[in-house]
Design an enzyme around this catalytic site. Structure first.
Site, mmCIF file in Angstrom:
data_model
loop_
_atom_site.group_PDB
_atom_site.id
_atom_site.type_symbol
_atom_site.label_atom_id
_atom_site.label_comp_id
_atom_site.label_asym_id
_atom_site.label_seq_id
_atom_site.Cartn_x
_atom_site.Cartn_y
_atom_site.Cartn_z
ATOM 1 N N HIS A 37 0.737 -1.341 -0.030
ATOM 2 C CA HIS A 37 -0.017 0.108 0.065
ATOM 3 C C HIS A 37 0.636 1.198 -0.137
ATOM 4 O O HIS A 37 0.433 2.228 0.448
ATOM 5 C CB HIS A 37 -0.878 0.110 1.190
ATOM 6 C CG HIS A 37 -2.156 -1.004 0.905
ATOM 7 N ND1 HIS A 37 -3.155 -0.979 0.122
ATOM 8 C CD2 HIS A 37 -2.056 -2.242 1.323
ATOM 9 C CE1 HIS A 37 -3.849 -1.858 0.178
ATOM 10 N NE2 HIS A 37 -3.275 -2.883 1.088
ATOM 11 N N ASP A 177 1.464 -4.154 -9.485
ATOM 12 C CA ASP A 177 1.090 -5.566 -9.939
ATOM 13 C C ASP A 177 1.600 -5.453 -11.458
ATOM 14 O O ASP A 177 2.091 -6.487 -11.776
ATOM 15 C CB ASP A 177 -0.145 -5.854 -9.943
ATOM 16 C CG ASP A 177 -0.646 -5.757 -8.190
ATOM 17 O OD1 ASP A 177 0.205 -5.434 -7.444
ATOM 18 O OD2 ASP A 177 -1.753 -5.746 -7.978
#
Ligand code: GLA
Length: 391
Positions: A37, A177
């Site tokens: 995060h 990602d």
């Protein structure tokens, strides 16, 4: 890969005919070692590509039709759409990901002149948080780039994937990602500065240890909305901090500056979220340094601290994941263990001494089932290459 490439080629020929040239591609999933995060907060991440991922076969068509088939969902059959119908639809199921990428190409100024027949097969466990959707996005981008001869870098393919995920599929994810899937390198993790997209490959040479992923097999449904909430909370905290600090992201703060100014963040929840983003970024920088200097115990300690912060300050863990991590911490030979990925279920990542891996798997498997009634899954990881053509 449970299905072979030649089986996929046979299925392609059976469904779409044998004329024309079919090309095959692969894009990996990822596991993040530390830096969670932080990617939408201008911080650092440290993911690596897996050897698990998504395979794709593609052949250009002369018209504007798109035909998709997933060997993972044979019952859904061939799903047809066209280049003139690139809008998200619940009924489109998994094809919203490739459709989103096709749409994103157009949005970012790349022309796709004709349709295609596409067959997909993925071996990333569904819902595990190992980035099956990012791998499908990067795979689609790569297939389109090569099929239509476009001049696009792998970094831009990652950005296109993120753009489609944010704007077509409604998940406000960061770049980690897609970047890991596009840019992965065998036996290396990627130390990525998400504020500049500068990156460095760090060899993961662990002579006496392995990376083990444990799939909790739970995925709590709030994942999309709670993720977007966290992002908004960080943005609120940033705005308040900007009234006293000259920064453009939380990633620019060190711990001391954050502590000196945190009281300006009025909501205590937003304060906790920002604290995680700042400290996690610093932990990631320290962890990469520790790895380079072969201080693997320090790397593990930072992974454990990352978990505690994600559990208590960022609140993206859940009961099952905390059970897995707490149990792992007590097993001899475990160097570090934490939640990995977006959270609310999914997987943990652990670094385990090679000679303790069997005991680790056996013990955690049994104890987790005793406590939760759920059977976990384990993957001893090899770090693979980024997205590439197979033939
Ligand atoms: C998901 C997102 C990533 C990143 C992680 C948390 O995987 O897709 O962009 O924010 O969560 O680190």
């Amino acid at each position: 890969m449970a299905v072979t490439l030649s089986e996929l080629k046979e299925t392609f020929a059976r469904l779409f005919g044998t004329e024309g040239t079919v090309h095959s591609y692969f894009a990996p999933g990822r596991v993040n070692l530390i830096g969670e995060h932080t990617d939408y907060n201008g911080g650092h991440v440290f993911p690596c590509a897996l050897t698990l991922g998504t395979y794709g076969l593609i052949r250009k068509r002369d018209d504007r039709q798109l035909r998709f088939y997933s060997a993972n969902f044979p019952k859904a059959g061939v799903i047809e759409t066209s280049l003139d119908d690139l809008v998200p639809a619940k009924s489109a199921g998994w094809t919203n990901y490739p459709k989103g990428v096709l749409w994103a190409f157009g949005q970012r100024g790349y022309q796709i002149p004709s349709g295609a027949d596409v067959l997909i097969y993925g071996d990333i466990p569904a819902g595990s948080g190992l980035s099956s959707s990012a791998s499908l996005e990067v795979l689609t981008g790569l297939m389109l780039r090569d099929t239509f001869g476009l001049d696009i870098s792998m970094t831009e393919l990652a950005l296109i994937g993120q753009f489609s995920e944010n704007n077509f599929n409604g998940m406000n994810c960061g770049i980690m990602d897609q970047f890991a899937s596009a840019m992965g390198k065998k036996d290396c993790a990627i130390f990525l500065d998400t504020s500049s997209l500068n990156y460095e490959y760090a060899p993961v040479n662990l002579p006496d240890a392995r990376i083990v992923i444990t799939n909790s097999k739970v995925k709590h449904s709030l994942v999309g909305s709670a993720y977007n909430d966290r992002r908004n909370e960080c943005e609120t905290a940033l705005k308040e901090l900007q009234t006293v600090c000259k920064i453009s992201s939380l990633g620019e703060l060190d711990e001391e500056t954050f502590e000196a100014n945190r009281s300006v963040i009025s909501d205590p929840v937003c304060q906790k979220r920002a604290k995680h983003a700042v400290y996690e970024n610093q932990r990631t920088i320290q962890a990469v340094r520790a790895l380079k200097e072969n201080r693997i115990d320090e790397f593990g300690r930072l992974m454990n601290a990352s978990h505690i912060s994600l559990r208590d300050d960022y609140e993206v863990s859940c009961e099952e994941i905390d059970i897995l991590v707490d149990l792992a911490w007590q097993i001899p030979g475990v160097i570090g263990s934490r939640i990995t990925g977006g959270g609310f279920g999914g997987c943990t990542v652990s670094i385990v001494q090679t000679d303790a891996v069997d005991t680790f798997v056996r013990t955690l498997d049994r104890q987790y089932t005793e406590k939760t009634g759920i059977k976990a899954e384990f993957y001893v990881v090899d770090i693979g290459a980024g997205a590439h053509a197979l033939d």
